[in-house]
Write a protein that holds these residues in place. Structure first.
Motif, mmCIF file in Angstrom:
data_model
loop_
_atom_site.group_PDB
_atom_site.id
_atom_site.type_symbol
_atom_site.label_atom_id
_atom_site.label_comp_id
_atom_site.label_asym_id
_atom_site.label_seq_id
_atom_site.Cartn_x
_atom_site.Cartn_y
_atom_site.Cartn_z
ATOM 1 N N THR A 29 -19.062 19.734 -25.678
ATOM 2 C CA THR A 29 -19.385 18.531 -26.464
ATOM 3 C C THR A 29 -19.140 17.253 -25.665
ATOM 4 O O THR A 29 -19.700 16.209 -25.993
ATOM 5 N N LEU A 86 -9.893 20.841 -25.741
ATOM 6 C CA LEU A 86 -11.045 21.684 -26.057
ATOM 7 C C LEU A 86 -11.115 22.902 -25.147
ATOM 8 O O LEU A 86 -11.546 23.979 -25.566
ATOM 9 N N LYS A 94 -12.130 14.785 -29.321
ATOM 10 C CA LYS A 94 -12.903 15.440 -28.262
ATOM 11 C C LYS A 94 -12.212 15.155 -26.916
ATOM 12 O O LYS A 94 -12.728 14.422 -26.079
ATOM 13 N N MET A 144 -20.111 15.751 -34.989
ATOM 14 C CA MET A 144 -19.302 15.006 -34.030
ATOM 15 C C MET A 144 -19.839 13.588 -33.872
ATOM 16 O O MET A 144 -20.989 13.297 -34.212
#
Length: 547
Positions: A321, A311, A306, A250
């Protein structure tokens, strides 16, 4: 007391200027391997042979491209993807709704651009990810396109020893998730041992940290997020076991993730070759298939932004994250409020203004009390001066008398610093939101402010050294700080007053390269403080000086 307030104001400014590395340090190294494993009773069972193979597995070498392998193009409303029949992984993955820069003509973000078949994200092999034998799949079609609902792609491969793989990839029009169900059959006459695994490389993702946010390999194990710095891979591949949630790569805004069928199964091996090339393997562990027996291996892959709401829908703990650290109790509600206001007005700049009003409104009574105390402090200064003169040779008695006088007139000598103290945690929380929340990436406000996550610059026909434009909003913010300072009652001596007059200049210089969303927050907060101070000044204008 005046000296204390001046000193505190300077410390607060230095906190913003120099304390950044303490509030937002580089990501902490993940704990040693032993510290990431659970006890034998809790850890997923992985045969010793599998552990040894994963621990000693080098990064896959360049694999020759099979000339018979074809590309399969997949398009949904969210992305364009290209799969490759050799290994069945992704060669390319383009996000249709995100651009590389804020320029309207900028190319879209390409999360995956890989040529080595061994590095293709979502590639499926039976050798534990070693890529010694990449299955050559044959797809039933070479293109998949969907505008709603779901669609699937079937790939088949035959390997030595009578092993066969039938793999079904599932795509969703409204999700970045890709499902993978691989059925491995043994049609031979002898038992076969297989090590089913998904693998991927980091592609264009680089490892390191930017703006205090981690970029690199990441795993979610034992319900904890581990961000793995490059130095952890310097001594060789890293084996991670325990309750496996997912593994991936990421950066600040995007992620590539491999997800097991069930949390807790398998192991993760992460290896590094060269300066930035990182390869991750999610292994199911060794399986033995008797003749005529089949086994099914289910996985998913998430390749996308993200974004907290997305998510949370996916699950697997992917929302972890978006890490606001110890500021999460403030940052998450602030993000929710920003999205709420954006849903109504469609502009994150307006959302920040309304968020600022909400924060100031919540603390209005406390701030009002502090400002009023400061106003009363100014009124009793003649009495303070008399006490200092009377007890100049007895500091203890002077302080005792001053405290009694403060209590009598209900003033707080530290009240003037309260408004700034209240803003600091919210300022840093908003910083984390602006840097980590993809919703604010390239989000425009109005006029020249076309990206609230970047510094504000008004571009003219000429360039200013080091600035590349005029920071108009930052200068306006500095102006409101100066005006607020002039309106705020002060009890400082002339020398201290001159020192305090430098504060707007110091803050303006500090804010020049901050995100314009932060500057907007502070600017609006200053305007509201000016309004509040004006109301207090009018309220107390008719009151007599205490005698």
């Amino acid at each position: 007391m005046d000296t204390y307030r001046a000193l505190l104001a300077i410390i607060l400014s230095m906190l913003i200027l120099l304390g950044w590395q303490y509030l937002f340090p580089p990501p902490k190294p993940v704990a040693p391997l032993e510290g990431r494993q659970q006890s034998a009773a809790q850890s997923a069972a992985v045969p010793a042979q599998t552990q040894e193979q994963a621990a000693s597995m080098p990064a896959a070498a360049q694999v020759a491209v099979n000339a018979d392998a074809r590309e399969i193009k997949v398009e949904t409303p969210l992305y364009k993807a290209v799969f490759f029949e050799q290994g069945g992984g992704l060669k390319s993955f383009i996000l249709k709704n995100y651009r590389q820069t804020r320029d309207k003509n900028a190319p879209p973000v390409e999360l995956i651009t890989v040529s080595n078949p061994a590095d293709l994200p979502l590639a499926f092999t039976l050798d534990g990810g070693a890529a010694s034998e990449m299955p050559l799949f044959k797809a039933e079609k070479t293109a998949v396109s969907l505008t709603q609902g779901d669609s699937s792609l079937i790939l088949r491969a035959e390997l030595a020893g009578g092993l066969r793989i039938e793999r079904k990839l599932t795509f969703h029009a409204d999700s970045y998730l890709i499902g993978s169900v691989a059925t491995v059959s043994n049609s031979g006459s002898a038992p076969a041992r297989v090590l089913p695994a998904l693998s991927m490389s980091n592609g264009p993702f680089t490892a390191g940290a930017s703006n205090g946010l981690f970029s690199g390999p990441t795993v979610y194990v034992n319900k904890q997020l581990h961000e793995i710095p490059l130095k952890e891979l310097a001594q060789g591949p890293l084996l991670v076991q325990g309750e496996i949630g997912w593994a991936g790569h990421m950066d600040s805004y995007f992620m590539l993730t491999l997800l097991p069928e069930k949390s807790g199964s398998g192991s993760i091996s992460i290896s590094r070759s060269g300066e930035q090339h990182i390869r991750t393997v999610l292994s199911e562990g060794q399986k033995e298939l008797a003749p005529g027996v089949s086994a099914v291996f289910e996985h998913e892959g998430y390749f996308g932004p993200k974004k907290l709401s997305l998510l949370k829908e996916v699950g697997y703990g992917l929302e972890e994250t978006i890490n606001f650290g110890w500021l999460s109790p403030l940052a998450r509600p602030m993000l929710w409020l920003l999205n709420f206001f954006h849903g109504i007005f469609g502009n994150y700049g307006i959302a920040i203004i309304l968020l600022t009003c909400a924060v100031k409104g919540a603390f209005w009574p406390v701030t009002h009390k502090g400002m009023k105390s400061m106003k009363n402090m100014q009124k009793i200064q003649p009495k303070v001066a008399k006490l200092r003169e009377k007890f100049k040779d007895d500091p203890a008695k002077m302080n005792q008398e001053m405290m009694a006088m403060y209590k009598t007139y209900k003033v707080n000598p530290f009240g003037g610093c309260l408004p700034m103290l209240i803003q600091i945690p919210f300022f840093f929380a908003l910083y984390k939101v602006l840097m980590a929340a993809i919703e604010l990436r390239h989000a425009p406000f109005m006029l020249w402010i076309n990206d609230l996550s970047a510094p504000d610059r008004l571009m003219l026909g000429f360039e200013i050294p080091w600035l590349q434009g005029i920071p108009v909003l930052t200068l306006l913010m500095g102006g409101t700080m100066f005006l607020q300072q002039k309106m705020t009652p002060t009890t400082a001596d002339p020398q201290q007053a001159k020192m305090m007059q430098m504060m707007p200049v110091i803050f303006t210089v500090m804010f020049v390269n901050f995100a314009s969303g932060l500057v907007l927050y502070w600017f609006v907060s200053n305007l509201l403080s000016i309004l509040q101070q004006q109301l207090i000044n009018r309220q107390t204008a008719a009151e007599a000086v205490p005698h």
